[in-house]
Scaffold this active site. Structure first.
Site, PDB file in Angstrom:
ATOM      1  N   LYS A 118       0.742  -1.198  -0.173  1.00 48.21           N
ATOM      2  CA  LYS A 118      -0.031  -0.009   0.005  1.00 48.21           C
ATOM      3  C   LYS A 118       0.942   1.037   0.028  1.00 48.21           C
ATOM      4  O   LYS A 118       0.442   2.325  -0.748  1.00 48.21           O
ATOM      5  CB  LYS A 118      -0.933  -0.106   1.138  1.00 48.21           C
ATOM      6  CG  LYS A 118      -1.647   1.305   1.468  1.00 48.21           C
ATOM      7  CD  LYS A 118      -2.738   1.787   0.248  1.00 48.21           C
ATOM      8  CE  LYS A 118      -3.277   2.998   0.392  1.00 48.21           C
ATOM      9  NZ  LYS A 118      -4.260   3.299   1.652  1.00 48.21           N
ATOM     10  N   LYS A 134       1.311  12.063   5.663  1.00 50.67           N
ATOM     11  CA  LYS A 134       1.348  10.902   6.621  1.00 50.67           C
ATOM     12  C   LYS A 134       1.858   9.783   6.106  1.00 50.67           C
ATOM     13  O   LYS A 134       2.724   8.963   6.668  1.00 50.67           O
ATOM     14  CB  LYS A 134      -0.014  10.739   7.197  1.00 50.67           C
ATOM     15  CG  LYS A 134      -0.090   9.769   8.405  1.00 50.67           C
ATOM     16  CD  LYS A 134      -1.389   8.886   8.456  1.00 50.67           C
ATOM     17  CE  LYS A 134      -1.566   7.981   7.283  1.00 50.67           C
ATOM     18  NZ  LYS A 134      -2.565   7.059   7.508  1.00 50.67           N
TER      19      LYS A 134
END
Length: 305
Positions: free
Chosen positions: A177, A247
């Protein structure tokens, strides 16, 4: 009664992606579905389904056999799983926790190890694609789990995803991911630069996108982010913001450092999105990075400059 119909599924986190994922589970799973979110208004996304609302995490732990999480990051996942009032804190615990969030690789493996000591199996299963794909149940889901656990949870993940890939042991879902997201963010920066170059070179942006999409410069980002957001310069609130990008990029750079790779392209993207977040597009859809390019906004210094 089948095993599936006897299984109660819990879901924690009904945000932008969590609500449509939980909705698909509630519409497709033959057994009970119970959901928890600290924001009461989040339950509006489950209207018209059989999903019931839990008042506390303890209620989820008491009733659910398998629990899905869709949370902002490591801190929230750890707290929900292992905090004083978390899912594994009581005498009755879920058998399996599946984390759909994007976290650090180390964080996923740490939570998995600590849950295993309490008899709870854990899989990281971060998702990719858009909110619209989540609504359609057509997400790409990348799973880190052992073979036996993956075989057990794959049918449940198919409620939400049209592509469910076993990437390896726990943490490997997050690896894939993070790589996926880094490529998307970096590609979006490159497209932003070239859209501005093309426009100033005399080519209308819509013509540029159409022509490049038919050649070797084509990409998902070009056909989606460029066409739908960067071309009309529409960057709505409550979408995937540059803060969320940053992030994820920090997680990628942490992993790269751990495995001994100097990820210079990712570091440059970090500087671009930092400039996006701090120059008027905080909380807005991240393809607003094109405005940083177009307005020649100075990028902050890199950590290693």
């Amino acid at each position: 009664m089948s095993a599936a119909s006897a299984t109660t599924i819990g879901f924690v986190g009904l945000g932008v992606m969590g609500a449509p994922m939980c909705r698909n589970i509630a519409l497709k799973h033959p057994g009970d579905v119970i959901a928890f979110d600290m924001n009461a208004s989040a339950f509006a996304g489950l209207e018209g389904t059989k999903a019931t609302r839990a008042q506390t995490l303890a209620e989820i732990a008491q009733r659910a056999d398998i629990v899905f999480l869709s949370l902002p990051g490591d801190k929230q996942v750890e707290q929900v799983c292992l905090g004083a009032e978390g899912l594994a804190s009581g005498s009755r615990r879920p058998a399996i926790i599946i984390d759909l969030s994007t976290t650090t690789v180390a964080g996923a493996r740490n939570v998995a190890e600590r849950l295993a000591s309490k008899g709870v199996a854990f899989a990281d299963a971060p998702v990719a694609r858009t909110r619209e794909a989540a609504q359609r149940g057509e997400l790409s889901i990348m799973v880190g789990a052992d073979e036996a656990l993956f075989a057990r949870i794959a049918p449940l993940l198919s409620y939400m995803g049209s592509d469910v890939t076993h990437c390896g042991a726990v943490g490997c879902g997050q690896v894939v991911k993070l790589v996926n997201n880094a490529l998307l963010f970096e590609n979006t920066v490159a497209i932003a630069e070239m859209m501005v170059v093309g426009a100033r070179g005399g080519v209308r942006p819509e013509v540029l996108i159409e022509a490049v999409s038919k050649g070797s410069g084509d990409s998902f980002a070009l056909r989606n982010h460029a066409r739908k957001a960067m071309l009309p310069r529409q960057f709505p609130d409550k979408a995937f913001s540059p803060e969320y990008v940053l992030k994820d990029i920090s997680c990628v750079l942490e992993l790269a450092e751990q495995v001994g790779v100097s990820a210079h392209a990712t570091q440059l993207a970090q500087r671009y999105y930092t400039a996006t977040a701090t120059n008027g597009w905080s909380g807005r859809y991240f393809p607003a990075v094109i405005e940083v390019v177009d307005r020649a906004i100075e990028l902050p210094s890199g950590a290693k400059d």
